[in-house]
Design an enzyme around this catalytic site. Structure first.
Site, PDB file in Angstrom:
ATOM      1  N   CYS A  35      -2.687  11.192   4.046  1.00 42.71           N
ATOM      2  CA  CYS A  35      -3.044  10.312   2.920  1.00 42.71           C
ATOM      3  C   CYS A  35      -2.896  11.039   1.599  1.00 42.71           C
ATOM      4  CB  CYS A  35      -4.509   9.882   3.001  1.00 42.71           C
ATOM      5  SG  CYS A  35      -4.930   8.903   4.421  1.00 42.71           S
ATOM      6  N   GLU A  68       0.821  -1.216   0.000  1.00 44.50           N
ATOM      7  CA  GLU A  68       0.000   0.000   0.000  1.00 44.50           C
ATOM      8  C   GLU A  68       0.854   1.266   0.000  1.00 44.50           C
ATOM      9  OE1 GLU A  68      -3.744   0.028   0.449  1.00 44.50           O
ATOM     10  OE2 GLU A  68      -3.559  -2.025  -0.272  1.00 44.50           O
ATOM     11  N   HIS A  75      -4.303   1.354   7.506  1.00 41.21           N
ATOM     12  CA  HIS A  75      -2.911   1.630   7.154  1.00 41.21           C
ATOM     13  C   HIS A  75      -2.207   2.116   8.421  1.00 41.21           C
ATOM     14  CE1 HIS A  75      -4.264   2.715   2.800  1.00 41.21           C
ATOM     15  NE2 HIS A  75      -3.707   1.532   2.787  1.00 41.21           N
TER      16      HIS A  75
HETATM   17  O1  SUG Z   1      -7.811   3.002   0.376  1.00 39.08           O
HETATM   18  N1  SUG Z   1     -10.527   5.213   0.662  1.00 39.08           N
HETATM   19  C1  SUG Z   1      -9.087   4.993   0.678  1.00 39.08           C
HETATM   20  C2  SUG Z   1      -8.442   5.890   1.688  1.00 39.08           C
HETATM   21  C3  SUG Z   1      -6.938   5.840   1.599  1.00 39.08           C
HETATM   22  C4  SUG Z   1      -6.291   6.561   2.729  1.00 39.08           C
HETATM   23  N2  SUG Z   1      -4.890   6.519   2.589  1.00 39.08           N
HETATM   24  C5  SUG Z   1      -4.013   6.413   3.612  1.00 39.08           C
HETATM   25  N3  SUG Z   1      -4.392   6.094   4.821  1.00 39.08           N
HETATM   26  N4  SUG Z   1      -2.777   6.603   3.356  1.00 39.08           N
HETATM   27  C6  SUG Z   1      -8.763   3.521   0.963  1.00 39.08           C
HETATM   28  O2  SUG Z   1      -9.468   2.917   1.786  1.00 39.08           O
HETATM   29  C7  SUG Z   1     -12.772   4.926  -0.238  1.00 39.08           C
HETATM   30  C8  SUG Z   1     -13.436   5.027  -1.582  1.00 39.08           C
HETATM   31  C9  SUG Z   1     -14.925   4.923  -1.511  1.00 39.08           C
HETATM   32  O3  SUG Z   1     -15.446   4.240  -0.613  1.00 39.08           O
HETATM   33  O4  SUG Z   1     -15.600   5.500  -2.402  1.00 39.08           O
HETATM   34  C10 SUG Z   1     -11.274   4.697  -0.330  1.00 39.08           C
HETATM   35  O5  SUG Z   1     -10.811   4.093  -1.270  1.00 39.08           O
END
Ligand code: SUG
Length: 458
Positions: free
Chosen positions: A374, A175, A251
Site C-alpha cells: 500500500c 482506487e 482492494h
Molecule cells: O483506504 N486506510 C486506507 C488504507 C489503504 C490501503 N491501501 C491499499 N490497500 N493499497 C484505506 O482504507 C484508514 C484511515 C483511518 O481510519 O484513520 C485508511 O484510510
C-alpha cells in the site's frame, strides 16, 4: 537504454492518526481512536525505503498532502477569520469532518494513481491517472492535490501525460494501482495490464458485496485503459469475489500481488476461481512471450481471514537476483501461524519461485490497513525518464538521512483524535511541509505556500 521499476513510497504525514474512517477495512475500524505515533510511522516507512534501495531496487518518495486541509474545511462552509478559527469551528460543529480533513491517508501511494509505462501506451509517453478515491470522504479529498504533486514531478509533457482524476462520482470509483497489475517479460518490454474491480456500476444486477462497499468499478478500469492508450489485446479485467470484499479485502492488493511474470494470489481472490486465473495466465503468457508463474495460496492452507490479518498479499513482490522472486512482507506474516508456515514451505520448495522473505515492522501503517505494498506506487521508467523527473524524489543515502532528520525535528511522538482540534498541529505541519518542499525541490506546492506568496505580492 535501461528501464527500472521505481517504487515511489509515500512519506507518512505529520497528522498520522487512527480515526476509523474506512468501513470494510478491518484494521482501520479495529484501531479507531487508539493513539498513533506519527514520528515512528514516518521512520518505519523511511527504513523500508532505505533498505530496499540498499538491496538494489530503485526507490523514490512522494510527499504528504497538506493536512489538516483547511481549504476543504472552508469549502464545506467552516468560515473563519484565521485558519486556526476554521479548525476550532469544525472541531466544535462537525468533528467527523475535521477528522476526515486531517487524515494522513495519502501515505498509501498505491492508491495515488494508475500508471502505464511508455513502452505500453499508444503515444509512447508514460500515462498517469490520479485515483479519484470517490468511495471515502477522507480519500476523495486527496485526488486534486495528488494531481498537483504528480504534475510537479512528471512535469515534462514530451515524456509524461498526467490525466485528471476520473469524474463521475462513485460509479467511476477508482482506487488506483491497488487494483492494477502490470506483467512483462522485462520492465522495458511491452507489458500486459490486469485491472481488478469490485462491481459493475451500470449493471445493478451483477454480483456485488452485501456488507462492505466495492470501491472500484469496472467502468473506471475501462476508462483508464482507454485514456492511457493500452491496446485492448493487452488488457484483462477480473472481478473480485464479492465474498472476499465482505471479509475485509477492500482492494485487490489485499488478496493478490503480481510483478513481471509472477502472480501470487489467494484461491478465493477472483470471481470465476481457478478457471478465470487459467484463462488470464494463457492470455498474459502469449502477450508477454513467457508463461506466467502462478503461486496460488489455497484456502485450506491460509484462510481469507488470516490473509487479511497478516497482509500476506500486501507484500511487495520483487525480482530476486537469481531469477526467482523476493517478498517484502509485514512482520504480521511471521506472527500468523498459517501464513508463516505457507511462506516457510514455499521458500523451501525449489519448484516455487519464492527465494526469500524479508520482514518489515510497519505496524503504525498496518494498524490503518496499510502494508508494504500500500505504501508504494510502482512506476516503470527508462533512465532518460528518471533524469527528466521534476524534483529531487529519487532516494539516495543523503536524501534518506535528510528526511530522517526532518522527521525527527518536526513530528510529534504521539497523536490522538483530540489533538486534531489543536490549531498548533496545523502550524507544526505547515512548518514541516514548507521545509520539505525545499528538501525535495518541489517549489511552492502546497496551498498555504501559494496563499502566503500571493499575500506578500499584494
Ligand atoms: O483506504 N486506510 C486506507 C488504507 C489503504 C490501503 N491501501 C491499499 N490497500 N493499497 C484505506 O482504507 C484508514 C484511515 C483511518 O481510519 O484513520 C485508511 O484510510
Amino acid at each position: 537504454m535501461k528501464t527500472l521499476e521505481v517504487n515511489f513510497d509515500g512519506l507518512v504525514g505529520p497528522t498520522h492518526n487512527y480515526a476509523g474512517l474506512s468501513l470494510g477495512n478491518v484494521a482501520s475500524l479495529a484501531n479507531m481512536a487508539s493513539p498513533a505515533h506519527p514520528r515512528k510511522a514516518a521512520l518505519q516507512g523511511l527504513q523500508k525505503m532505505r533498505l530496499l534501495r540498499r538491496m538494489g531496487y530503485a526507490q523514490a518518495v512522494l510527499p504528504p498532502l497538506e493536512r489538516p486541509a483547511v481549504s476543504w474545511l472552508r469549502h464545506f462552509g467552516f468560515s473563519g477569520a484565521t485558519d486556526a478559527a476554521v479548525i476550532t469551528r469544525a472541531a466544535r460543529e462537525a468533528p467527523s469532518i475535521l477528522v476526515a480533513a486531517s487524515s494522513a491517508s495519502a501515505m498509501w501511494t498505491a492508491n495515488a494513481a494508475t500508471v502505464t509505462p511508455s513502452a505500453d501506451s499508444a503515444d509512447g509517453r508514460l500515462h498517469l491517472t490520479p485515483a479519484n478515491l470517490a468511495a471515502k470522504l477522507h480519500r476523495a479529498i486527496e485526488a486534486e492535490e495528488t494531481d498537483a504533486v504528480l504534475r510537479r514531478i512528471f512535469a515534462d509533457p514530451a515524456r509524461f501525460a498526467v490525466h485528471p482524476p476520473l469524474g463521475g462520482g462513485i460509479a467511476m470509483g477508482d482506487e488506483g494501482a491497488a487494483n492494477h497489475t502490470r506483467f512483462a517479460a522485462e520492465y522495458g518490454q511491452r507489458g500486459f495490464h490486469l485491472f481488478v474491480y469490485g462491481r459493475v456500476a451500470q449493471s445493478p444486477s451483477s454480483p456485488a458485496p452485501g456488507r462492505f462497499p466495492a470501491r472500484q468499478t469496472r467502468e473506471a478500469c475501462e476508462a483508464i485503459a482507454r485514456r492511457h492508450g493500452i491496446p485492448p489485446a493487452r488488457v484483462a479485467f477480473l472481478q473480485q469475489d464479492p465474498a472476499v470484499i465482505d471479509a475485509g479485502v477492500f482492494h485487490n492488493d489485499v488478496i493478490a500481488v503480481g510483478d513481471l511474470d509472477t502472480l501470487l494470489y489467494h484461491e478465493q481472490a477472483f470471481l470465476g476461481g481457478r478457471a478465470a486465473v487459467e484463462t488470464l495466465s494463457e492470455t498474459v503468457g502469449s502477450a508477454i512471450g513467457r508463461p506466467l508463474r502462478l503461486m496460488e495460496v489455497a484456502a485450506a492452507e491460509v484462510s481469507v481471514a488470516d490473509a487479511v490479518k497478516a497482509y500476506l498479499f500486501n507484500s511487495q513482490l520483487l525480482p530476486h537476483p537469481d531469477g526467482g522472486v523476493r517478498l517484502i512482507a509485514p512482520e504480521e506474516c511471521r506472527e500468523t501461524p498459517s501464513v508463516a508456515a505457507w511462506l516457510d514451505r514455499a521458500v523451501a520448495d525449489s519448484a516455487v519461485a519464492l527465494r526469500e522473505v524479508c520482514y518489515f515492522d510497519l505496524r503504525e501503517s498496518m494498524r490503518n490497513g496499510g502494508g508494504p505494498a500500500c505504501l508504494r506506487q510502482r512506476v516503470v521508467l527508462r533512465e532518460d525518464e528518471i533524469a527528466a523527473l521534476g524534483a529531487r524524489v529519487l532516494l539516495d543515502e543523503a536524501l534518506a538521512d535528510e528526511l530522517e532528520a526532518w522527521v525527527n525535528r518536526h513530528y510529534r511522538e504521539t497523536l490522538t483524535a483530540a489533538d486534531l482540534a489543536d490549531p498548533q498541529l496545523l502550524e507544526e505541519s505547515r512548518r514541516a511541509l514548507d521545509e520539505l518542499t525545499g528538501l525535495l525541490r518541489l517549489g511552492s506546492l502546497y496551498g498555504f505556500q501559494r496563499d502566503a506568496s500571493s499575500q506578500s505580492e499584494s
